[in-house]
Design a protein around this motif. Sequence first.
Motif: not given
Length: 196
Positions: A50-53, A56-60, A65-71
Amino acid sequence: MKNTHITILYSIVSLIFLTEVILSFNHYSFSGYYTDKIINWIWLAMTLFMIIWFWKKKIMKAYFVFLAFTILLSMLPMMIPFFALVNYFSTLDDYQQIQLDDTYRIERTRPNVLHKPQISVYKKEGIIEKGIYQTPYLFIVEKVFQDHFTNDIEGENQPIQKARLVDVNKDSIGIEYEIMNKKTIFYHKEKEASEL
């Protein structure tokens, strides 16, 4: 239209994944050892897709960033939450799984980096199962050999050769363990969970 179908599919998988996470906080899981692992990996693979697909969308981008920050945040307090995530998604430190009958199964596992190996007893309830007893594995090894191992780590590393369900009561479950060709019946009880 294609993007809508992909988004709906990802939403369904995410809902199943979140259900599994909520169940695990209450000592439940979907039935079977590998079921949760498969759901985890499907969700992770679909998240990457989903992130790759939709990159281009800002929400993705914000989601990434949210997932990376959580990790990254999970690595700060001695990396304990991070290793908990690794254990949740992998079979790391899961040493043995034994199906006792159609309803009960056991795992010899280490739930996280701060725990010593333990036996977890699971009871199947339809498509989910509940973790009903957790007992330090060393308790069982000591009971089988009627004395302490001179080296606790040596005792904790001894595999279970066989396990057989003997008795089920409302407050305990009796399992016959065979370790290094010695057998004994061990009764798992509620109080052992507080001794971990």
